[in-house]
Design a protein around this motif. Sequence first.
Motif, PDB file in Angstrom:
ATOM      1  N   THR A  46       0.843  -1.210   0.000  1.00  0.00           N
ATOM      2  CA  THR A  46       0.000   0.000   0.000  1.00  0.00           C
ATOM      3  C   THR A  46       0.871   1.251   0.000  1.00  0.00           C
ATOM      4  O   THR A  46       2.072   1.198   0.276  1.00  0.00           O
ATOM      5  N   PHE A  47       0.242   2.372  -0.328  1.00  0.00           N
ATOM      6  CA  PHE A  47       0.947   3.651  -0.264  1.00  0.00           C
ATOM      7  C   PHE A  47       0.038   4.686   0.378  1.00  0.00           C
ATOM      8  O   PHE A  47      -1.171   4.477   0.484  1.00  0.00           O
ATOM      9  N   LYS A  48       0.645   5.794   0.806  1.00  0.00           N
ATOM     10  CA  LYS A  48      -0.113   6.841   1.501  1.00  0.00           C
ATOM     11  C   LYS A  48      -0.281   8.071   0.603  1.00  0.00           C
ATOM     12  O   LYS A  48      -1.398   8.440   0.276  1.00  0.00           O
ATOM     13  N   ASP A  49       0.824   8.697   0.223  1.00  0.00           N
ATOM     14  CA  ASP A  49       0.749   9.896  -0.627  1.00  0.00           C
ATOM     15  C   ASP A  49       1.286   9.637  -2.026  1.00  0.00           C
ATOM     16  O   ASP A  49       0.788  10.180  -3.002  1.00  0.00           O
ATOM     17  N   ARG A  50       2.349   8.836  -2.098  1.00  0.00           N
ATOM     18  CA  ARG A  50       3.014   8.653  -3.364  1.00  0.00           C
ATOM     19  C   ARG A  50       3.802   7.352  -3.349  1.00  0.00           C
ATOM     20  O   ARG A  50       4.320   6.954  -2.303  1.00  0.00           O
ATOM     21  N   MET A  51       3.909   6.691  -4.497  1.00  0.00           N
ATOM     22  CA  MET A  51       4.716   5.484  -4.606  1.00  0.00           C
ATOM     23  C   MET A  51       5.251   5.387  -6.033  1.00  0.00           C
ATOM     24  O   MET A  51       4.582   5.802  -6.974  1.00  0.00           O
ATOM     25  N   VAL A  52       6.453   4.853  -6.168  1.00  0.00           N
ATOM     26  CA  VAL A  52       7.037   4.633  -7.488  1.00  0.00           C
ATOM     27  C   VAL A  52       7.260   3.145  -7.673  1.00  0.00           C
ATOM     28  O   VAL A  52       7.799   2.474  -6.791  1.00  0.00           O
ATOM     29  N   LEU A  53       6.827   2.624  -8.826  1.00  0.00           N
ATOM     30  CA  LEU A  53       7.091   1.231  -9.189  1.00  0.00           C
ATOM     31  C   LEU A  53       7.949   1.237 -10.448  1.00  0.00           C
ATOM     32  O   LEU A  53       7.703   2.030 -11.355  1.00  0.00           O
ATOM     33  N   GLY A  54       8.939   0.369 -10.533  1.00  0.00           N
ATOM     34  CA  GLY A  54       9.769   0.271 -11.722  1.00  0.00           C
ATOM     35  C   GLY A  54      10.659   1.483 -11.892  1.00  0.00           C
ATOM     36  O   GLY A  54      10.682   2.385 -11.054  1.00  0.00           O
ATOM     37  N   SER A  55      11.415   1.505 -13.016  1.00  0.00           N
ATOM     38  CA  SER A  55      12.336   2.624 -13.235  1.00  0.00           C
ATOM     39  C   SER A  55      12.492   2.887 -14.725  1.00  0.00           C
ATOM     40  O   SER A  55      12.035   2.098 -15.557  1.00  0.00           O
ATOM     41  N   GLY A  56      13.129   4.000 -15.028  1.00  0.00           N
ATOM     42  CA  GLY A  56      13.373   4.375 -16.427  1.00  0.00           C
ATOM     43  C   GLY A  56      12.071   4.509 -17.194  1.00  0.00           C
ATOM     44  O   GLY A  56      11.097   5.067 -16.699  1.00  0.00           O
ATOM     45  N   GLU A  57      12.073   3.964 -18.416  1.00  0.00           N
ATOM     46  CA  GLU A  57      10.901   4.037 -19.296  1.00  0.00           C
ATOM     47  C   GLU A  57       9.706   3.279 -18.704  1.00  0.00           C
ATOM     48  O   GLU A  57       8.579   3.464 -19.138  1.00  0.00           O
ATOM     49  N   GLU A  58       9.984   2.386 -17.746  1.00  0.00           N
ATOM     50  CA  GLU A  58       8.929   1.539 -17.182  1.00  0.00           C
ATOM     51  C   GLU A  58       8.424   2.035 -15.826  1.00  0.00           C
ATOM     52  O   GLU A  58       7.675   1.345 -15.140  1.00  0.00           O
ATOM     53  N   ARG A  59       8.853   3.235 -15.489  1.00  0.00           N
ATOM     54  CA  ARG A  59       8.464   3.820 -14.203  1.00  0.00           C
ATOM     55  C   ARG A  59       6.950   4.077 -14.157  1.00  0.00           C
ATOM     56  O   ARG A  59       6.343   4.567 -15.104  1.00  0.00           O
ATOM     57  N   ILE A  60       6.344   3.731 -13.022  1.00  0.00           N
ATOM     58  CA  ILE A  60       4.929   4.023 -12.781  1.00  0.00           C
ATOM     59  C   ILE A  60       4.861   4.817 -11.475  1.00  0.00           C
ATOM     60  O   ILE A  60       5.498   4.447 -10.486  1.00  0.00           O
ATOM     61  N   GLU A  61       4.110   5.905 -11.479  1.00  0.00           N
ATOM     62  CA  GLU A  61       3.962   6.714 -10.274  1.00  0.00           C
ATOM     63  C   GLU A  61       2.514   6.660  -9.796  1.00  0.00           C
ATOM     64  O   GLU A  61       1.592   6.819 -10.588  1.00  0.00           O
ATOM     65  N   LEU A  62       2.341   6.412  -8.512  1.00  0.00           N
ATOM     66  CA  LEU A  62       1.005   6.404  -7.910  1.00  0.00           C
ATOM     67  C   LEU A  62       0.881   7.607  -6.977  1.00  0.00           C
ATOM     68  O   LEU A  62       1.817   7.901  -6.223  1.00  0.00           O
ATOM     69  N   TYR A  63      -0.259   8.259  -7.037  1.00  0.00           N
ATOM     70  CA  TYR A  63      -0.487   9.432  -6.191  1.00  0.00           C
ATOM     71  C   TYR A  63      -1.833   9.327  -5.497  1.00  0.00           C
ATOM     72  O   TYR A  63      -2.783   8.771  -6.049  1.00  0.00           O
TER      73      TYR A  63
END
Length: 301
Positions: free
Chosen positions: A144-161
Amino acid sequence: MKPGPGQLSSAASIQIEKVRDDLYLLRGGGRTVQLGGVSLSSAGTTAAFVTTGGVVLVDAKLPGWGKAIMDKLEEITGKPLTTVINTHAHFDHVGGNVEFPEGVEIVAHENTAELMRDMRPVTGGPVQPDIFKQSKGRGLPTRTFKDRMVLGSGEERIELYYFGRAHTGGDAWVVFPALRVLHAGDIFAHKAVPPLDANNGASGVEYPQTIAKALAALRDIDTVITGHYPTTLTMVDLKTYGDFVCEFVQAVQTAKRSGRTIEEFVSSWKLPERFVMEGYVDIGNLRPLRPDVEVIWNETR
Ligand SMILES: [Zn+2]
């Protein structure tokens, strides 16, 4: 969106829409409802992001559709499903979770993780099937995340807000920065009055502020995936939606503060013409408006 027998689940009832080289939408699965000439699927829009390590899904449609989603993914890639992000706790977005293989990581906002354990009835809408008690917890969030989370990196980066309450109390915004794509889930479900599920933490009064925060924070987005609208939209459309929700909330608040009743408001409210021009439709053809009005009414002093 009401649960019901609907159609039998099958990969053939799901349509693939390619958004970018490695990003696909899985549309359909469930009933289709007509609303002001717009065809809406009762199942939430699923996104599939093919990364080197495997497939990351955003949302999992209705209960009984997990296997059909897995079958459909095989038409896109031979890679395994590794991660599922749930935008919020509604059964038309998390239903397939319980059928996914053991070991698949399930990611959601911390409030959504809590709500998924309960699957409380939707305000003004259906009772949600208690799928996670039936599965003995299988398919519940593992991260789980609270304010922000990053999955993966580079071109495959996903940001959750998380920018605050809106359609529920745990709505995640999912950004694919390299692709300039946002999945907004049911925060932006379609061009109509939003379902305000107060029983699962929604706020009508905070809704426009939450959208405003997202608009300010999320830059360089060309494509917006919505919860149920039949095409992708843009950040300009999201801005218009924020204006629409803001005007609706203000209209309800003005009515209450000037001594009118909920009945008077519900029977007299009309879609503003500028939004009709933008393709906005009367939600009253799909579900009653009153529960949404009540939520804002109760939040208004
Ligand atoms: Zn929803």
